[in-house]
Design an enzyme around this catalytic site. Structure first.
Site, PDB file in Angstrom:
ATOM      1  N   LYS A 191       0.964  -1.187  -0.087  1.00 44.57           N
ATOM      2  CA  LYS A 191      -0.131   0.195   0.044  1.00 44.57           C
ATOM      3  C   LYS A 191       0.740   1.110   0.009  1.00 44.57           C
ATOM      4  CE  LYS A 191      -1.804   2.197   4.168  1.00 44.57           C
ATOM      5  NZ  LYS A 191      -1.905   3.421   4.272  1.00 44.57           N
ATOM      6  N   ASN A 192       1.770   1.168   0.910  1.00 44.25           N
ATOM      7  CA  ASN A 192       2.385   2.715   1.225  1.00 44.25           C
ATOM      8  C   ASN A 192       3.530   2.827   0.127  1.00 44.25           C
ATOM      9  OD1 ASN A 192       1.060   3.199   3.094  1.00 44.25           O
ATOM     10  ND2 ASN A 192       2.520   2.694   4.838  1.00 44.25           N
ATOM     11  N   ARG A 252      -4.040  10.295   3.566  1.00 46.83           N
ATOM     12  CA  ARG A 252      -2.746  10.851   3.762  1.00 46.83           C
ATOM     13  C   ARG A 252      -1.966  10.938   2.355  1.00 46.83           C
ATOM     14  NH1 ARG A 252      -1.854  13.945   7.397  1.00 46.83           N
ATOM     15  NH2 ARG A 252       0.205  14.572   7.705  1.00 46.83           N
ATOM     16  N   CYS A 254      -5.557   8.468   8.570  1.00 48.16           N
ATOM     17  CA  CYS A 254      -5.852   7.742   9.808  1.00 48.16           C
ATOM     18  C   CYS A 254      -5.817   8.902  10.762  1.00 48.16           C
ATOM     19  CB  CYS A 254      -5.180   6.525  10.140  1.00 48.16           C
ATOM     20  SG  CYS A 254      -5.679   5.203   9.247  1.00 48.16           S
ATOM     21  N   ARG A 301      -0.474  14.974  12.852  1.00 53.89           N
ATOM     22  CA  ARG A 301       0.367  14.594  11.826  1.00 53.89           C
ATOM     23  C   ARG A 301       0.460  16.010  10.932  1.00 53.89           C
ATOM     24  NH1 ARG A 301      -2.262   9.176   9.290  1.00 53.89           N
ATOM     25  NH2 ARG A 301      -0.139   8.936   8.572  1.00 53.89           N
ATOM     26  N   PRO A 302       1.879  16.701  11.590  1.00 53.62           N
ATOM     27  CA  PRO A 302       2.178  17.791  10.694  1.00 53.62           C
ATOM     28  C   PRO A 302       2.770  17.454   9.654  1.00 53.62           C
ATOM     29  CG  PRO A 302       3.485  17.593  12.690  1.00 53.62           C
ATOM     30  CD  PRO A 302       2.372  16.370  12.879  1.00 53.62           C
ATOM     31  N   ILE A 303       2.949  18.442   8.587  1.00 54.26           N
ATOM     32  CA  ILE A 303       3.662  18.271   7.346  1.00 54.26           C
ATOM     33  C   ILE A 303       4.628  19.428   7.287  1.00 54.26           C
ATOM     34  CG2 ILE A 303       1.815  17.016   6.031  1.00 54.26           C
ATOM     35  CD1 ILE A 303       1.247  19.460   4.372  1.00 54.26           C
ATOM     36  N   ASP A 304       5.076  20.116   8.174  1.00 52.52           N
ATOM     37  CA  ASP A 304       6.240  20.921   8.521  1.00 52.52           C
ATOM     38  C   ASP A 304       7.271  20.596   7.573  1.00 52.52           C
ATOM     39  OD1 ASP A 304       6.137  19.454  10.695  1.00 52.52           O
ATOM     40  OD2 ASP A 304       8.062  20.379  11.192  1.00 52.52           O
ATOM     41  N   ASP A 327       3.223   0.650  12.394  1.00 52.58           N
ATOM     42  CA  ASP A 327       1.948   0.072  11.845  1.00 52.58           C
ATOM     43  C   ASP A 327       1.684  -1.349  12.292  1.00 52.58           C
ATOM     44  OD1 ASP A 327       1.915   2.232  10.403  1.00 52.58           O
ATOM     45  OD2 ASP A 327       2.578   1.626   8.578  1.00 52.58           O
ATOM     46  N   ILE A 343       6.390   7.062  17.485  1.00 52.06           N
ATOM     47  CA  ILE A 343       6.034   7.644  16.147  1.00 52.06           C
ATOM     48  C   ILE A 343       4.690   8.500  16.157  1.00 52.06           C
ATOM     49  CG2 ILE A 343       5.987   7.426  13.494  1.00 52.06           C
ATOM     50  CD1 ILE A 343       8.724   6.199  14.639  1.00 52.06           C
ATOM     51  N   ARG A 397      -9.200   0.248   3.360  1.00 52.32           N
ATOM     52  CA  ARG A 397      -8.262   1.110   2.703  1.00 52.32           C
ATOM     53  C   ARG A 397      -6.877   0.770   2.524  1.00 52.32           C
ATOM     54  NH1 ARG A 397      -7.416   6.226   6.129  1.00 52.32           N
ATOM     55  NH2 ARG A 397      -5.686   5.959   4.617  1.00 52.32           N
TER      56      ARG A 397
HETATM   57  N1  EPU Z   1       6.132  14.523  11.114  1.00 50.15           N
HETATM   58  C1  EPU Z   1       6.542  15.745  11.351  1.00 50.15           C
HETATM   59  N2  EPU Z   1       6.373  16.675  10.431  1.00 50.15           N
HETATM   60  C2  EPU Z   1       6.288  16.392   9.160  1.00 50.15           C
HETATM   61  C3  EPU Z   1       6.185  15.169   9.163  1.00 50.15           C
HETATM   62  C4  EPU Z   1       6.047  13.888   9.917  1.00 50.15           C
HETATM   63  O1  EPU Z   1       6.421  16.151  12.711  1.00 50.15           O
HETATM   64  O2  EPU Z   1       6.457  17.031   8.264  1.00 50.15           O
HETATM   65  C5  EPU Z   1       6.261  13.436  12.270  1.00 50.15           C
HETATM   66  C6  EPU Z   1       4.697  12.911  12.319  1.00 50.15           C
HETATM   67  O3  EPU Z   1       4.024  13.528  13.031  1.00 50.15           O
HETATM   68  C7  EPU Z   1       5.107  11.360  12.993  1.00 50.15           C
HETATM   69  C8  EPU Z   1       6.427  11.207  12.419  1.00 50.15           C
HETATM   70  O4  EPU Z   1       6.986  12.358  12.118  1.00 50.15           O
HETATM   71  O5  EPU Z   1       5.120  11.769  14.608  1.00 50.15           O
HETATM   72  C9  EPU Z   1       6.312  10.245  11.254  1.00 50.15           C
HETATM   73  O6  EPU Z   1       5.595  10.586  10.097  1.00 50.15           O
HETATM   74  P1  EPU Z   1       6.146  10.197   8.767  1.00 50.15           P
HETATM   75  O7  EPU Z   1       6.238  11.412   7.813  1.00 50.15           O
HETATM   76  O8  EPU Z   1       7.367   9.332   8.715  1.00 50.15           O
HETATM   77  O9  EPU Z   1       4.911   9.229   8.318  1.00 50.15           O
HETATM   78  P2  EPU Z   1       3.751   9.507   7.179  1.00 50.15           P
HETATM   79  O10 EPU Z   1       4.632   9.764   5.894  1.00 50.15           O
HETATM   80  O11 EPU Z   1       2.970  10.562   7.639  1.00 50.15           O
HETATM   81  C10 EPU Z   1       4.033   6.881   6.618  1.00 50.15           C
HETATM   82  C11 EPU Z   1       2.928   5.823   6.426  1.00 50.15           C
HETATM   83  C12 EPU Z   1       2.329   5.483   7.744  1.00 50.15           C
HETATM   84  C13 EPU Z   1       3.375   5.038   8.592  1.00 50.15           C
HETATM   85  C14 EPU Z   1       4.668   6.013   8.678  1.00 50.15           C
HETATM   86  C15 EPU Z   1       5.672   5.560   9.650  1.00 50.15           C
HETATM   87  C16 EPU Z   1       2.118   6.315   4.188  1.00 50.15           C
HETATM   88  C17 EPU Z   1       1.187   7.040   3.371  1.00 50.15           C
HETATM   89  N3  EPU Z   1       1.893   6.403   5.535  1.00 50.15           N
HETATM   90  O12 EPU Z   1       3.228   7.969   6.951  1.00 50.15           O
HETATM   91  O13 EPU Z   1       1.365   4.531   7.188  1.00 50.15           O
HETATM   92  O14 EPU Z   1       2.722   4.747   9.745  1.00 50.15           O
HETATM   93  O15 EPU Z   1       4.707   6.511   7.644  1.00 50.15           O
HETATM   94  O16 EPU Z   1       6.246   4.454   9.175  1.00 50.15           O
HETATM   95  O17 EPU Z   1       3.156   5.874   3.554  1.00 50.15           O
HETATM   96  C18 EPU Z   1      -0.379   3.182   7.635  1.00 50.15           C
HETATM   97  O18 EPU Z   1      -0.072   2.389   6.618  1.00 50.15           O
HETATM   98  O19 EPU Z   1      -1.186   2.453   8.543  1.00 50.15           O
HETATM   99  C19 EPU Z   1       0.175   4.163   8.205  1.00 50.15           C
HETATM  100  C20 EPU Z   1      -0.288   5.159   9.161  1.00 50.15           C
END
Ligand code: EPU
Length: 415
Positions: free
Chosen positions: A23-24, A94, A118, A123-126, A306, A328, A398
């Site tokens: 999926k990811n 996401r 989810c 879940r910030p994107i900064d 996960d 995380i 999903r």
């Molecule tokens: N974070 C920040 N700022 C950012 C980005 C992330 O503070 O700009 C923090 C997040 O809040 C979190 C941590 O960094 O605490 C990890 O976030 P990351 O960006 O690594 O995760 P993600 O890209 O949002 C992906 C997977 C998730 C999986 C995580 C960790 C996708 C679409 N999602 O999320 O998958 O848990 O990596 O491995 O690839 C799932 O499949 O159920 C799922 C949630």
């Protein structure tokens, strides 16, 4: 609509189950196709809701997507139009945020809704935005709408404060067409990043170091089409391995890359689960007298966040107290309240859960609040005495391709 998965538990699982594609990976690869100037063919794309939503978003951008019988997608981006993605589908997941990096890279302009996904706490994107800015983009946000513009994108050295999967991928996508070299330091090392990078490189990108903490992207002016096979889903594999450890007699999980789930396999061995590994399968034999374990979730190759929710269901069977520290997503514990309704004894607070086992589980009505919570509840339902009704099952669809049929084939009583 409230879709319900109904399970009559306490049956032994036996046989083989084949893991679908990841999926990811798929949810990063689909948006990345907007960078191509030619047709991209993807094999074994998982049949999951997140993929369907991303296909709809591609179609809004006038990208033609054709599906053949055997889960192959032929994607034609040659008539792409960079329309604003102000559609509520963007907020369903996401990964829609990968259109930010991809469209910024291709058109230097993106306007779209902020992503959903989810509910795992903040879940910030900064870090994504910091990366885009370093490449030369300006960002404006009004309510739920985000707009990125750049006159030109120029490679830069970008250090991520946290090895974020999403930020690493988004910066890679935006940097493919930037002038010069972009370096991502403290990049995420997840297998999905290697998968995306190998596909982009087939298309002509110049990405080096994916899978390490330093990735370089040398900008190119055009990406061609390619054919790509998506890697197997390590979280789906882990989910079935845990289900087999909980209820299996002799289960073979096929299409697995064991190196992707070493942290899980090693914890299961510590618990006393009987496992055998082959090059692309894991076999799980009936295991009693399970021991408790302590887990700390970490970025890859550490124990995957996960999988901590699915594993929690199994830990209710262990003889003693297990502890999970979630580093995380500190709020990723909603499954615990549902498992407690089934008879588990789990204390949880921000960042931690304590599972006091063993506690037999009893079927009841419970609610999936997110994807992996749902997976945890399915495993609990398989373990439980009596009937379990998992409400809001759409969360599960999903990310799990044909989960009901796959478990039925293993002998589960599930609808
Ligand atoms: N974070 C920040 N700022 C950012 C980005 C992330 O503070 O700009 C923090 C997040 O809040 C979190 C941590 O960094 O605490 C990890 O976030 P990351 O960006 O690594 O995760 P993600 O890209 O949002 C992906 C997977 C998730 C999986 C995580 C960790 C996708 C679409 N999602 O999320 O998958 O848990 O990596 O491995 O690839 C799932 O499949 O159920 C799922 C949630």
């Amino acid at each position: 609509m409230n879709e319900i998965i109904k399970i009559r538990g306490n049956r032994k699982l036996n046989g083989e189950v084949t893991v679908s594609s990841c999926k990811n990976s798929a949810v990063a690869i689909l948006p990345s196709v907007v960078l191509a100037s030619e047709i991209v063919r993807l094999y074994d794309v998982p049949e999951i809701e997140d993929v369907k939503v991303l296909v709809k978003l591609l179609e809004l951008l006038n990208v033609k997507v054709e599906e053949s019988d055997d889960d192959e997608l032929t994607i034609d981006p040659t008539r792409i139009a960079n329309v604003d993605l102000l559609d509520e589908d963007v907020m369903k997941l996401r990964a829609s945020y990968y259109f930010m990096g991809a469209l910024l890279g291709r058109f230097r302009h993106v306007k779209m809704y902020s992503p959903g996904g989810c509910n795992l706490g903040p879940r910030p994107i900064d870090l994504h935005l910091k990366g885009f800015e370093a490449l030369g983009a300006t960002i404006s946000q009004e309510g739920n709408i985000i707009e990125l513009n750049a006159e030109e994108l120029v490679g830069d050295d970008i250090y991520l404060d946290f090895a974020s999967v999403g930020a690493t991928i988004n910066i890679m996508l935006a940097a493919c067409f930037a002038t010069g070299r972009t370096t991502i330091e403290n990049a995420a090392k997840e297998p999905e990043i290697i998968d995306l990078s190998s596909m982009l490189n087939k298309m002509g990108a110049q990405i080096r170091g994916a899978g390490t903490s330093r990735i370089t992207i040398d900008g190119v002016s055009r990406l061609k089409g390619c054919i790509h096979d998506i890697i197997p889903d390590r979280i789906e594999a882990g989910t079935y391995i845990i289900a087999a450890a909980a209820c299996g007699q002799d289960v073979i999980i096929k299409n697995v890359i064991p190196q992707h789930i070493e942290a899980l396999l090693s914890k299961l061995e510590d618990m006393g689960v009987k496992l055998m590994q082959g090059p692309d399968f894991v076999r799980v034999l009936e295991s009693d007298d399970l021991k408790p374990v302590d887990i700390i979730t970490q970025p890859f190759p550490g124990f995957a966040t996960d999988l901590q929710q699915p594993l929690t269901a199994l830990l209710t069977k262990a003889n003693g107290d297990s502890h999970i520290e979630e580093t995380i997503y500190l709020e990723r514990f909603k499954h615990c309240a549902e498992l407690n309704k089934m008879g588990a004894n789990i204390e949880f607070e921000t960042g931690n859960s304590h599972i006091h086992g063993p506690t037999p589980l009893k079927g009841t009505d419970i609610f999936a609040t997110d994807l992996r919570c749902g997976a945890s509840l399915v495993i609990a339902g398989l373990m439980a005495e009596g009937e379990t009704n998992i409400h809001n099952a759409y969360h599960i669809y999903r990310g799990y391709d044909s989960i009901v049929d796959k478990l039925k084939a293993l002998g589960a009583d599930i609808q």
